[in-house]
Scaffold this active site. Structure first.
Site, PDB file in Angstrom:
ATOM      1  N   ASP A  29      77.166  18.399  32.204  1.00  0.00           N
ATOM      2  CA  ASP A  29      76.178  17.323  32.381  1.00  0.00           C
ATOM      3  C   ASP A  29      76.176  16.396  31.167  1.00  0.00           C
ATOM      4  OD1 ASP A  29      74.295  15.902  33.797  1.00  0.00           O
ATOM      5  OD2 ASP A  29      72.601  17.100  33.130  1.00  0.00           O
TER       6      ASP A  29
ATOM      7  N   LYS B  46      60.493  21.281  23.979  1.00  0.00           N
ATOM      8  CA  LYS B  46      60.838  21.135  25.399  1.00  0.00           C
ATOM      9  C   LYS B  46      60.031  22.151  26.197  1.00  0.00           C
ATOM     10  CE  LYS B  46      64.893  20.941  28.456  1.00  0.00           C
ATOM     11  NZ  LYS B  46      66.366  21.087  28.490  1.00  0.00           N
TER      12      LYS B  46
ATOM     13  N   ARG C   5      60.976  12.734  29.615  1.00  0.00           N
ATOM     14  CA  ARG C   5      60.815  13.662  30.735  1.00  0.00           C
ATOM     15  C   ARG C   5      62.192  13.962  31.307  1.00  0.00           C
ATOM     16  NH1 ARG C   5      55.369  13.591  32.461  1.00  0.00           N
ATOM     17  NH2 ARG C   5      54.166  11.911  31.467  1.00  0.00           N
ATOM     18  N   GLY C   6      62.502  15.255  31.448  1.00  0.00           N
ATOM     19  CA  GLY C   6      63.780  15.673  32.004  1.00  0.00           C
ATOM     20  C   GLY C   6      63.608  16.243  33.386  1.00  0.00           C
ATOM     21  N   GLY C   7      64.735  16.698  33.961  1.00  0.00           N
ATOM     22  CA  GLY C   7      64.704  17.246  35.302  1.00  0.00           C
ATOM     23  C   GLY C   7      63.902  18.519  35.402  1.00  0.00           C
ATOM     24  N   PHE C   8      63.744  19.247  34.268  1.00  0.00           N
ATOM     25  CA  PHE C   8      63.076  20.539  34.326  1.00  0.00           C
ATOM     26  C   PHE C   8      61.842  20.621  33.429  1.00  0.00           C
ATOM     27  CE2 PHE C   8      67.646  21.299  35.006  1.00  0.00           C
ATOM     28  CZ  PHE C   8      67.559  21.600  36.346  1.00  0.00           C
ATOM     29  N   GLY C   9      61.394  19.525  32.866  1.00  0.00           N
ATOM     30  CA  GLY C   9      60.204  19.587  32.045  1.00  0.00           C
ATOM     31  C   GLY C   9      60.040  18.357  31.176  1.00  0.00           C
ATOM     32  N   ILE C  10      59.104  18.456  30.207  1.00  0.00           N
ATOM     33  CA  ILE C  10      58.747  17.334  29.334  1.00  0.00           C
ATOM     34  C   ILE C  10      59.085  17.701  27.890  1.00  0.00           C
ATOM     35  CG2 ILE C  10      56.861  15.836  28.573  1.00  0.00           C
ATOM     36  CD1 ILE C  10      55.419  16.478  31.164  1.00  0.00           C
ATOM     37  N   VAL C  11      59.541  16.716  27.113  1.00  0.00           N
ATOM     38  CA  VAL C  11      59.855  16.914  25.699  1.00  0.00           C
ATOM     39  C   VAL C  11      58.798  16.203  24.854  1.00  0.00           C
ATOM     40  CG1 VAL C  11      61.568  16.614  23.884  1.00  0.00           C
ATOM     41  CG2 VAL C  11      62.315  17.047  26.234  1.00  0.00           C
TER      42      VAL C  11
END
Length: 853
Positions: A650, A552, A532-538
């Site tokens: 980043d 993603k 899970r990232g800052g802007f969604g799920i992988v």
């Protein structure tokens, strides 16, 4: 008479000897600590004024170039440390200058007898005055008579530059109309006024602020009777006695040392950090015992109004009880700019107060202060004032006294583990679980049932619509056109703001239908989640032809997710390198925005480095060294060899993925920015990135460049070598982060102390430990995390150093954000030489937000 002749002969011999001795050794002549109206001090004479005890020395000096200054420095310290500069903003342009007394004023004249600097005293002129340098470092102008020695007409202590000495006052003198504050040097070699100030604000309750371009950077907190509420360490300084005075005549802070033979100073450096030093005579160096800001929570208003900062939590920003993020999605992703808002609106007369313990209380510049009443009366006063949002004691001694009440928004508070102050925040009674009336319950029940019925109907309609879409066998009409409209018409925005692509340029990127993605991921099954990232799920997926993919799925609610989607498609679709993750295709369907990447079997680097699993055993030294080289080559491609000059912004362990051969691939280009080829740096009002990897100039001032990525790479190298995270790293008995711990060990010749034990495990058949390579990587990592951006190497040099076993590598300077009690290097210890290790001087810019993860 005969008996006296030998004595006369000896007297003549002594005076002749003394005469020739003074001619041959003029520097050994007796120093004076005063300057009379008939004397002068010139650059050409190379003479100085020395305080009676030989502690301080005053004279002309220069650092670089042809600019000459009149200043004061320590006499007995081998490292030239300047503590005061008279003509800091009006230097002499050539080595012809004179200091003298004229019309009862001290003046500096240039070669044309023009006044370069003066004490500018007006009024009645005394017939005879003298200037004197005292042992406390104060240069004073006084009457020449003995009984006038304590009456100073003028003193340098009233006009500090960048340094506060013991007995020197910082603050306001209402009687004489003085406002004493310190201002940084412009650069390591330029004493002129820099961008940063540390000064007292007397609105509300007096407290000190660190400013840049009149924008608050950090805050000491108000004086609570024992210390400044934001500097808890003050009570631990056994060698220092400090005092805060507040009365009608003055509001000022001063300190003194208990050992009169020791030297101490407080200096604001060129990047705005306030640093406390104590001279170590045995080590012959300055020991920095304190500095501010020391962490993210010290940055002013970092979490916005109605929120507090806590370094022990993740994320560090938290809404106060009774408040919630205006946008929970943005808050969860690390964007705290959306502020916190009340869950329940206030009802004046019925509200209650929630106690927050161990806090740094909010800024008081807009608060109301009444020192005559206690806490109980303070609560009543706040309760009857309908716009009062919080209250606290102004003095914590003897159980607390005095009253501060905040009207409207309050900000810049943080939570400490202990020893903080109590803050009472106004909340609606409902936040405390107050029982409602029968009528209120009935009304609430009716409204609740009605809302449930409406919501159920909406959900049913939405479900039917989704079912209809899922049965579609082809993409909607205009599918490719919509993607082109979303991505291409916006163009790639460079750091300068210019559009790189126009509508006429088409993306050479395959498009995948939504139904294909649904099938590949088994309808986005939780069992297929990779992360899970800052802007969604992988998700992990498998296409019909058997190809494995990483999917993603960006958050539908996050506007930043949309921006990241656009940025990543525009950039990574045009980049091809073995050390960059490959974007295979994309998909847009209704509100869905999906990126499809090559699947990398070994996942992210952080899962191997920081998680105690069997996977960490894969990382022997040869593998780690190969990963470091691969990341370096990938960054070099972005900075220099690709079609565009790209700053990643980043780079971190979780954004480095590993394929089946453990080849590293840089991923997540949602925050990346493009530079013009001739562009070296840019600044931003919104700082994005991850704490622990951000360079000092980017985190504090919003300035980013290729050197920002170099800093992140350096942190990553040290994490790979040590197997420890920089953020959250704690060494037993010390207060260092990983950078500081590595630096201390490197200085002591114990660089291998930081190495991950898995690397050196002699029992492992996979271990191929090469100490010389490890030390070279540590040295390169420290070069990359140096505090000043201009000191860090470019990635082209980094790649060359990594590949060269015999090439000479420069010695690193102190790293940026080196936390903890540390002794500075000899070359970094004075106000002139210490600045060599400080960050690049920054422009006067505005940083409104820090958005880190």
């Amino acid at each position: 008479m005969r008996g006296e002749l030998p004595n006369k002969h000896h007297s003549y011999t002594f005076f002749v000897f003394l005469f020739f001795f003074l001619i041959l050794f003029p520097d050994l002549s007796i120093s004076v600590n005063t300057l009379s109206a008939t004397e002068s001090l010139t650059i050409s004479s190379n003479k100085t004024i020395v305080s009676p005890g030989g502690v301080f020395e005053l004279g002309f000096f220069r650092i670089l170039g042809d600019s000459w200054y009149l200043g004061i420095w320590y006499k007995k310290i081998s490292q030239r440390t300047y503590v005061w500069v008279a003509n800091r903003d009006t230097p002499l342009s050539n080595p012809i200058g004179i200091l003298k007394i004229s019309n009862a004023n001290l003046v500096i004249l240039d070669n044309s007898d023009t006044h370069v600097w003066s004490t500018n005293l007006t009024g009645a002129v005394r017939s005879s005055v003298v200037a004197e340098l005292l042992d406390n470092g104060n240069f004073v102008l006084r009457g020449s008579k003995i009984n006038e020695s304590d009456e100073f007409l003028w003193q340098s202590f009233d006009f500090p530059t960048d340094t506060l000495l013991p007995q020197m006052k910082l603050g306001r003198d209402h009687k004489r109309g003085l406002n004493r504050f310190v201002t940084s040097w412009k650069s390591s070699f330029d004493p002129s006024s820099g961008s940063f100030m540390f000064k007292l604000e007397t609105l509300g309750l007096p407290e000190f602020f660190g400013f840049t371009s009149f924008l608050e950077v950090y805050r000491s907190g108000p004086w609570d009777g024992l210390r400044f509420s934001g500097i808890l360490e003050m009570q631990q300084w056994d060698d220092i006695i400090y005092n805060f005075t507040e009365n009608r005549e003055e509001v000022a802070y001063t300190f003194r040392v208990t050992d009169h033979n020791s030297y101490s100073r407080l200096t604001i450096n060129t990047v705005g950090r306030l640093e406390g030093f104590m001279w170590e005579p045995t080590q012959q160096e300055w020991n920095m015992f304190w500095f501010m800001p020391k962490d993210t929570c010290d940055l002013y208003g970092i979490c916005g109004p109605y929120a507090y900062c806590d370094m022990s939590t993740s994320p560090t920003c938290n809404c106060i009880k009774g408040f919630q993020p205006l946008s929970p999605q943005d808050w969860a992703s690390g964007d705290v700019t959306g502020r916190c808002r009340r869950k329940t609106q206030l009802t004046c007369g019925e509200d209650r107060f929630f106690r927050l313990m161990n806090m740094k209380i909010p800024a008081t510049t807009a608060a109301i202060v009444d020192k005559r009443i206690g806490l109980k009366e303070c609560e009543e006063k706040c309760k009857t004032h309908c716009n009062c949002t919080a209250y606290a004691n102004s003095d914590i001694r003897n159980g607390g006294s005095g009253c501060i009440i905040w009207i409207g928004e309050f900000r810049d508070i943080r939570n400490y583990a202990a020893d903080g102050q109590d803050l009472f925040v106004r909340l609606a009674a409902a936040e405390f679980g107050e029982r409602r009336t029968i009528r209120g319950k009935i009304i609430g029940l009716i409204i609740g049932i009605s809302l449930m019925l409406v919501l159920s109907f909406i959900i049913y309609c939405f479900w039917k619509k989704k079912q209809k879409r899922a049965r579609a066998t082809a993409a909607p009409i205009g599918y490719r056109d919509r993607i082109q409209e979303l991505i291409i018409t916006n163009g790639v925005v460079m750091s300068s703001g210019r559009r790189l692509l126009g509508e006429e340029e088409d993306l050479e990127l395959p498009l995948t239908e939504f139904e294909t993605v649904v099938m590949a991921t088994e309808n986005f099954s939780d069992s297929n989640i990779l992360g899970r990232g800052g802007f969604g799920i992988v998700y992990k997926g498998r296409l019909l032809d058997g190809q494995e993919i990483a999917v993603k799925r960006l958050s539908e609610m996050s506007s930043q997710g949309t921006n990241e989607f656009k940025n990543e498609v525009r950039l990574i679709a045009r980049l091809q390198h073995i050390n960059l993750v490959r974007l295979l295709s994309c998909c847009i369907y209704a509100d869905e925005k999906i990126l499809i990447y090559e699947y990398l079997e070994n996942g992210s680097l952080d899962s191997h480095l920081f998680e105690t699993t069997q996977s960490s055993n894969k990382l022997n030294w040869q593998t780690r060294f190969s990963i470091i080289n691969g990341i370096a080559r990938g960054l070099l491609y972005l900075h220099q060899d690709s079609r565009f000059k790209i700053i990643h912004r980043d780079l971190k362990a979780s954004n480095v993925l590993l394929d089946k051969n453990m080849t590293p691939k840089i991923s997540d280009f949602g925050m990346a920015r493009i530079f013009e080829r001739d562009e070296t740096e840019a600044n931003t009002r919104k700082v994005v990135g991850t704490y622990g990897y951000m360079s000092p100039e980017y985190a504090m001032e919003g300035i980013f460049s290729v050197k920002s990525d170099v800093f992140s790479f350096g942190v990553l190298v040290l994490e790979i070598v040590s197997g420890k995270r920089n953020r959250g790293f704690h060494n037993s008995g010390q207060d260092n982060n990983l950078l500081g711990y590595t630096w201390e060990n490197w200085k002591e010749g114990k660089g291998l102390e930081i190495v991950d034990s898995i690397i050196v495990d002699s029992s492992s058949s996979m271990s191929l430990f090469q100490p010389h390579e490890v030390l070279r990587c540590i040295q390169i990592g420290l070069l990359c995390v140096q505090e000043r951006a201009e000191d860090r190497p470019k990635m082209s040099s980094v790649v060359l150093m990594l590949g060269s076993e015999k090439g000479e590598i420069p010695q690193p300077k102190r790293p940026g954000y080196c936390v903890g009690r540390s002794s500075l290097d000899t070359a970094d210890s004075s106000s002139s030489t210490k600045r060599d290790s400080e960050s690049l001087t920054v422009n006067q810019i505005t940083v409104s937000v820090i958005n880190a993860r």
